[in-house]
Design a protein around this motif. Structure first.
Motif, PDB file in Angstrom:
ATOM      1  N   SER A  62      -1.444   0.087  -6.913  1.00 49.84           N
ATOM      2  CA  SER A  62      -1.652  -0.067  -5.468  1.00 49.84           C
ATOM      3  C   SER A  62      -3.005   0.467  -5.033  1.00 49.84           C
ATOM      4  O   SER A  62      -3.653  -0.110  -4.149  1.00 49.84           O
ATOM      5  CB  SER A  62      -0.546   0.656  -4.703  1.00 49.84           C
ATOM      6  N   LEU A  74       0.465  -5.465   1.291  1.00 50.22           N
ATOM      7  CA  LEU A  74       1.150  -4.932   0.125  1.00 50.22           C
ATOM      8  C   LEU A  74       2.556  -4.465   0.492  1.00 50.22           C
ATOM      9  O   LEU A  74       3.528  -4.725  -0.234  1.00 50.22           O
ATOM     10  CB  LEU A  74       0.337  -3.773  -0.461  1.00 50.22           C
ATOM     11  N   SER A  78       6.170  -6.039  -0.929  1.00 54.49           N
ATOM     12  CA  SER A  78       6.856  -5.178  -1.894  1.00 54.49           C
ATOM     13  C   SER A  78       8.260  -4.809  -1.411  1.00 54.49           C
ATOM     14  O   SER A  78       9.171  -4.620  -2.228  1.00 54.49           O
ATOM     15  CB  SER A  78       6.036  -3.908  -2.167  1.00 54.49           C
ATOM     16  N   ALA A 111       4.596   0.617  -5.227  1.00 49.19           N
ATOM     17  CA  ALA A 111       3.707  -0.044  -4.269  1.00 49.19           C
ATOM     18  C   ALA A 111       4.171   0.169  -2.842  1.00 49.19           C
ATOM     19  O   ALA A 111       3.365   0.376  -1.923  1.00 49.19           O
ATOM     20  CB  ALA A 111       3.637  -1.540  -4.577  1.00 49.19           C
ATOM     21  N   SER A 115       1.935   2.223  -0.005  1.00 49.18           N
ATOM     22  CA  SER A 115       1.433   1.490   1.156  1.00 49.18           C
ATOM     23  C   SER A 115       2.041   1.992   2.461  1.00 49.18           C
ATOM     24  O   SER A 115       1.366   2.067   3.486  1.00 49.18           O
ATOM     25  CB  SER A 115       1.698  -0.017   0.991  1.00 49.18           C
TER      26      SER A 115
END
Length: 415
Positions: A62, A74, A78, A111, A115
């Motif tokens: 990431s 992202l 995800s 991820a 994020s």
């Protein structure tokens, strides 16, 4: 701009909530997953360790992805993967299927966690006051719902896929709709620019040596947290003699107290400062482990898990916030803040990787009561590093100055 930030804050809080539901549904049904797939006690720690290892890989990836793709993108994609992987865990019937589903879950969670916290740090910077604990409170609320649904599944002896399918059907489309309002901090003012707009850059401005104290605090906090999430059910059932149904309660109690602590935690940071809040949390958490280790029965054990929730709840959000502040002071680029959060997030999984097998190994070789003393000592070490959370004159909380209106208008990032 204010409406944009408010919608961004609400949608991100919902993202944290969804993640809390999914994770709780996984960890509180570990005994049922073990029975469904016939996983032995010797093999179970391998599966438990694989998830944080792969999540760490996902977090590292990431850091590189957000140089080209916005963290909001992202996060948007995800989160559905995590939910679908959860459904795969419940719907499979062979160990190979379980391994693949957990692998996908781990990579996507890495991820997702990275994020989410990137967006949380940037929004806190834009708001100019402590709001990070509120996002993690939403995660705790989701955990309460997920643990409650797990209790229902255990009580009615429902198949795992029956417990998981309605949750995925409801939350997956809701998460996709909510993702429309995610805000990428300073990128909110970069209309018409590319994915890497607003000076995202390489984000290499903060080295590991500078982040080391925060990395240690993150590791110790998650050793404590993983002890609760992975072993509380088995501890209550095997050591304190509770029923399988009652064994799902400690995690729920832990999440309730975590929610309460985080709901008021931002006010505590603004009033007393992050250092005092972190020190107090570490001491209370250590006391909780002491109660769990010495509990004569299930209900006293749950009192210990209650204290653990109040103590541990402040450590992780404040560690992410401190990393964001540090990155903002040393490097003004948004990429520096995102990179610091992603690197720090890896130690989330280091804590899980160490904590779960450590407690299991000590429990088998010594005793599970004695094993609870190890996270107690480690979380107390946080007190030594509490000064790393001290706010400087340009940091927020505890009466420190807020950013200029012009900075908020630009959606400035970092913390």
């Amino acid at each position: 701009m204010t409406d944009v930030l408010r919608r961004g804050r609400a949608s991100l809080a919902f993202g944290f909530f969804v993640q809390g539901v999914a994770f709780a549904l996984l960890v509180t049904r570990i005994p049922a997953i073990q029975d469904r797939y016939g996983v032995s006690d010797a093999l179970l720690p391998v599966f438990l360790a694989a998830v944080p290892i792969l999540a760490g890989v996902g977090s590292v990836v990431s850091e590189r992805l957000v140089r080209r793709v916005r963290p909001s993108r992202l996060l948007r994609w995800s989160q559905p993967v995590v939910l679908l992987a959860l459904l795969g865990v419940g719907a499979g019937d062979r160990v190979a299927v379980l391994a693949v589903a957990l692998a996908v879950f781990g990579l996507a969670v890495g991820a997702l966690d990275a994020s989410m916290n990137m967006l949380g740090v940037s929004l806190q910077r834009a708001y100019g006051r402590s709001i990070m604990l509120g996002f993690h409170a939403a995660y705790s609320l989701g955990g309460i719902l997920g643990a409650s649904l797990a209790w229902v599944g255990a009580h009615w002896d429902l198949a795992l896929w029956v417990s998981y399918l309605p949750v995925v059907v409801l939350l997956l489309p809701a998460a996709l709709v909510g993702s429309r309002w995610y805000v990428d901090g300073e990128r909110v003012g970069a209309e018409g620019e590319g994915e890497g707009a607003s000076g995202n850059g390489a984000g290499g401005g903060v080295g590991f040596k500078v982040l080391l104290p925060l990395c240690l605090v993150m590791t110790f906090a998650y050793i404590g947290d993983s002890t609760v999430s992975n072993w509380s059910a088995k501890y209550l059932q095997d050591v304190l003699g509770s029923s399988e149904q009652l064994a799902t309660v400690p995690y729920n109690v832990y999440m309730v107290t975590t929610l309460v602590g985080r709901a008021v935690g931002d006010f505590g940071v603004r009033r007393f400062g992050a250092v005092a809040v972190v020190r107090g949390g570490a001491v209370v958490a250590a006391g909780g482990f002491a109660v769990v280790a010495s509990a004569p029965g299930a209900w006293v054990g749950m009192l210990g898990f209650t204290l653990l929730g109040f103590g541990l709840c402040v450590l992780v959000p404040q560690t992410f916030a401190a990393a964001g502040r540090l990155a903002a002071e040393r490097d003004g680029r948004q990429g520096a803040s995102d990179a610091a959060v992603a690197r720090l997030n890896v130690f989330n999984y280091v804590g899980f990787l160490i904590g779960s097998p450590l407690v299991g190994a000590l429990g088998d070789a010594w005793s599970y009561r004695g094993a609870m003393l190890v996270p107690m000592v480690l979380v107390l070490v946080t007190v030594v590093y509490a000064r790393s959370f001290e706010a400087g004159p340009d940091r927020y909380g505890g009466g420190h100055e807020r950013p200029r209106t012009a900075d908020v208008g630009r959606g400035s990032n970092g913390l």
